[in-house]
Scaffold this active site. Structure first.
Site, PDB file in Angstrom:
ATOM      1  CB  ALA A 113      -4.905   4.897  -5.435  1.00  0.00           C
ATOM      2  CG  ASP A 142      -5.182  -1.134  -6.167  1.00  0.00           C
ATOM      3  OD1 ASP A 142      -5.564  -1.670  -5.262  1.00  0.00           O
ATOM      4  OD2 ASP A 142      -4.062  -0.300  -5.806  1.00  0.00           O
ATOM      5  CB  ALA A 187      -0.690  12.042 -10.121  1.00  0.00           C
ATOM      6  N   GLY A 188      -0.920   9.052  -7.584  1.00  0.00           N
ATOM      7  CA  GLY A 188      -0.003   8.150  -6.823  1.00  0.00           C
ATOM      8  C   GLY A 188      -0.391   6.735  -7.633  1.00  0.00           C
ATOM      9  CB  THR A 220      -0.901   0.140   1.118  1.00  0.00           C
ATOM     10  OG1 THR A 220      -1.927   0.996   1.034  1.00  0.00           O
ATOM     11  CG2 THR A 220      -0.464   0.022   2.586  1.00  0.00           C
ATOM     12  CE  LYS A 238      -1.148   0.478  -3.492  1.00  0.00           C
ATOM     13  NZ  LYS A 238      -2.658   0.813  -3.820  1.00  0.00           N
ATOM     14  CG  ASN A 245      -1.447  14.620  -7.923  1.00  0.00           C
ATOM     15  OD1 ASN A 245      -2.030  14.179  -7.060  1.00  0.00           O
ATOM     16  ND2 ASN A 245      -0.043  14.515  -8.156  1.00  0.00           N
TER      17      ASN A 245
HETATM   18  P1  NDP Z   1       0.359   7.516  -2.788  1.00  0.00           P
HETATM   19  O1  NDP Z   1       1.201   7.811  -1.891  1.00  0.00           O
HETATM   20  O2  NDP Z   1       1.044   6.716  -4.273  1.00  0.00           O
HETATM   21  O3  NDP Z   1      -0.168   9.036  -3.734  1.00  0.00           O
HETATM   22  C1  NDP Z   1      -0.918   9.581  -2.712  1.00  0.00           C
HETATM   23  C2  NDP Z   1      -1.792  10.755  -3.505  1.00  0.00           C
HETATM   24  O4  NDP Z   1      -2.154  11.798  -2.741  1.00  0.00           O
HETATM   25  C3  NDP Z   1      -0.876  11.614  -4.134  1.00  0.00           C
HETATM   26  O5  NDP Z   1      -1.571  12.015  -5.632  1.00  0.00           O
HETATM   27  C4  NDP Z   1      -0.550  12.811  -3.654  1.00  0.00           C
HETATM   28  O6  NDP Z   1      -0.337  14.120  -4.380  1.00  0.00           O
HETATM   29  C5  NDP Z   1      -1.826  13.008  -2.907  1.00  0.00           C
HETATM   30  N1  NDP Z   1      -1.628  13.981  -1.704  1.00  0.00           N
HETATM   31  C6  NDP Z   1      -1.033  13.685  -0.645  1.00  0.00           C
HETATM   32  N2  NDP Z   1      -0.949  14.539   0.209  1.00  0.00           N
HETATM   33  C7  NDP Z   1      -1.887  15.603  -0.202  1.00  0.00           C
HETATM   34  C8  NDP Z   1      -2.270  16.936   0.336  1.00  0.00           C
HETATM   35  N3  NDP Z   1      -1.763  17.337   1.249  1.00  0.00           N
HETATM   36  N4  NDP Z   1      -2.833  17.469  -0.763  1.00  0.00           N
HETATM   37  C9  NDP Z   1      -3.410  17.232  -2.222  1.00  0.00           C
HETATM   38  N5  NDP Z   1      -2.835  15.868  -2.461  1.00  0.00           N
HETATM   39  C10 NDP Z   1      -2.175  15.040  -1.605  1.00  0.00           C
HETATM   40  O7  NDP Z   1      -0.878   6.829  -2.433  1.00  0.00           O
HETATM   41  P2  NDP Z   1      -1.740   5.804  -3.098  1.00  0.00           P
HETATM   42  O8  NDP Z   1      -2.248   6.145  -4.626  1.00  0.00           O
HETATM   43  O9  NDP Z   1      -1.319   4.467  -3.029  1.00  0.00           O
HETATM   44  O10 NDP Z   1      -3.105   5.832  -2.340  1.00  0.00           O
HETATM   45  C11 NDP Z   1      -3.990   6.879  -2.161  1.00  0.00           C
HETATM   46  C12 NDP Z   1      -5.242   6.567  -1.462  1.00  0.00           C
HETATM   47  O11 NDP Z   1      -6.154   5.587  -2.058  1.00  0.00           O
HETATM   48  C13 NDP Z   1      -5.038   6.139  -0.142  1.00  0.00           C
HETATM   49  O12 NDP Z   1      -5.818   6.714   0.921  1.00  0.00           O
HETATM   50  C14 NDP Z   1      -5.248   4.519   0.046  1.00  0.00           C
HETATM   51  O13 NDP Z   1      -5.666   3.916   1.017  1.00  0.00           O
HETATM   52  C15 NDP Z   1      -6.538   4.682  -0.967  1.00  0.00           C
HETATM   53  N6  NDP Z   1      -6.570   3.410  -1.820  1.00  0.00           N
HETATM   54  C16 NDP Z   1      -7.819   2.595  -1.576  1.00  0.00           C
HETATM   55  C17 NDP Z   1      -8.004   1.352  -2.300  1.00  0.00           C
HETATM   56  C18 NDP Z   1      -9.014   0.547  -1.834  1.00  0.00           C
HETATM   57  O14 NDP Z   1      -9.243  -0.572  -2.356  1.00  0.00           O
HETATM   58  N7  NDP Z   1     -10.224   1.216  -1.468  1.00  0.00           N
HETATM   59  C19 NDP Z   1      -6.872   0.849  -3.120  1.00  0.00           C
HETATM   60  C20 NDP Z   1      -5.742   1.673  -3.452  1.00  0.00           C
HETATM   61  C21 NDP Z   1      -5.549   2.934  -2.534  1.00  0.00           C
HETATM   62  P3  NDP Z   1       1.268  14.614  -4.661  1.00  0.00           P
HETATM   63  O15 NDP Z   1       1.698  13.706  -5.732  1.00  0.00           O
HETATM   64  O16 NDP Z   1       1.319  15.825  -5.173  1.00  0.00           O
HETATM   65  O17 NDP Z   1       1.949  14.093  -3.524  1.00  0.00           O
END
Ligand code: NDP
Length: 280
Positions: A137, A108, A134-135, A68, A72, A157
């Site tokens: 997920a 996912d 843009a992470g 997670t 990833k 993002n």
């Molecule tokens: P990542 O760490 O890869 O990406 C995090 C994302 O959140 C990036 O786009 C990041 O932007 C953004 N972000 C973080 N902090 C902030 C902020 N303060 N303001 C604005 N944007 C922010 O995480 P994942 O992509 O792996 O996961 C994202 C979410 O999805 C999590 O909560 C996870 O639990 C959930 N998820 C749920 C699943 C399910 O089965 N329900 C499956 C997969 C994920 P930046 O690029 O600018 O840092």
């Protein structure tokens, strides 16, 4: 029903940072018990420098698990045999070992597709979608939405460059990067998908002010917890149909179970375990 842990029990783990919010151990252990397979599922908070060694050792020892946030993308790079979904997204959420080879997939993609059918009643074919994040997920969401026929996907993002990189890697002419929130003023969407981590912590701001958009038909927040997320609550207060990431969690977990055990996942037992934790 086997609950005895022996020297043959396969160990699966969630690797991430943080992990204590995760309900994967609850739903996977319920699945293992229901399907009567000899496995146990735990969670480890894992720092980035430890990920490669940890993941490979677990898989090569006959186990596996999930990855997670925020690992990833890193996990995708340490597999011997990445699936097509891993190659397309550059992100891995599921790993396991087979005859010493470390395999990985990104369930996912499938998880969101199935959750969207449950939410919308049909795939998002022809839909105009706003994707936030843009992470890892968001990458999975983009592949899922493209494969399921979304007509246009706007990605916004916090760091625009990361959104551009995702669009370059996966996108195509149906994908548009929106650099600033003000560009979204008055825009109408069939679906808004939150794939940022905002909503995970109690003090997080909302990922977007829905007020600024035009008509929105549905909101899927990938974040989940014991209660409806703030973004889901906000959408519902505005009369927009909304759901959190619970069903996606079950569906991606079910697809992971299938990779590990080579058989259909007991989705009903997984859903029941999730609902029991949520007290519904
Ligand atoms: P990542 O760490 O890869 O990406 C995090 C994302 O959140 C990036 O786009 C990041 O932007 C953004 N972000 C973080 N902090 C902030 C902020 N303060 N303001 C604005 N944007 C922010 O995480 P994942 O992509 O792996 O996961 C994202 C979410 O999805 C999590 O909560 C996870 O639990 C959930 N998820 C749920 C699943 C399910 O089965 N329900 C499956 C997969 C994920 P930046 O690029 O600018 O840092």
């Amino acid at each position: 029903m086997s609950v005895t842990i022996t020297a043959r029990t396969r160990v699966f783990s969630l690797l991430g940072d943080p992990v204590d919010h995760s309900l994967s151990p609850v739903i996977q252990n319920a699945a293992f018990r229901s399907a009567d397979v000899d496995g146990v599922y735990v969670a480890y908070r894992c720092e980035e420098d430890d990920l490669a060694g940890f993941l490979r050792a677990m898989a090569r020892a006959g186990g596996g698990g999930n990855v997670t946030l925020p690992h990833k993308e890193r996990a995708a790079a340490v597999l011997d045999e990445p699936s097509e979904a891993v190659r397309r997204t550059g992100a891995c959420n599921t790993f396991w070992g087979e005859e010493g080879i470390v395999r990985g997939d990104n369930t996912d993609v499938e998880g969101l597709s199935r959750a969207l059918v449950a939410f919308l009643g049909e795939p998002p074919d022809g839909a105009r979608v706003l994707l936030l994040g843009a992470g890892g997920a968001a990458r999975a969401a983009l592949v899922s939405l493209l494969d399921d026929g979304a007509e246009e996907i706007c990605i916004h993002n916090r760091s625009t460059e990361r959104a551009r990189a995702v669009a370059r890697r996966i996108g195509g002419e149906r994908v548009r990067v929106v650099a600033t929130k003000s560009e979204l003023e008055g825009e109408a969407f069939d679906l808004v998908v939150n794939a940022t981590r905002l909503g995970l912590e109690p003090d997080d701001p909302l990922p977007l002010d829905l007020e600024q958009l035009g008509t929105v038909r549905g909101v899927l927040d990938m974040v989940y917890g014991p209660e409806p997320t703030p973004f889901v609550r906000e959408a519902r207060e505005r009369g927009v149909t909304a759901t959190d990431g619970g069903e996606m969690l079950v569906q991606q977990g079910g697809a992971s179970f299938e990779r590990w055990w080579g058989r259909a996942a007991p989705l009903a037992a997984m859903r029941e375990a999730l609902e029991a934790v949520r007290g519904r």
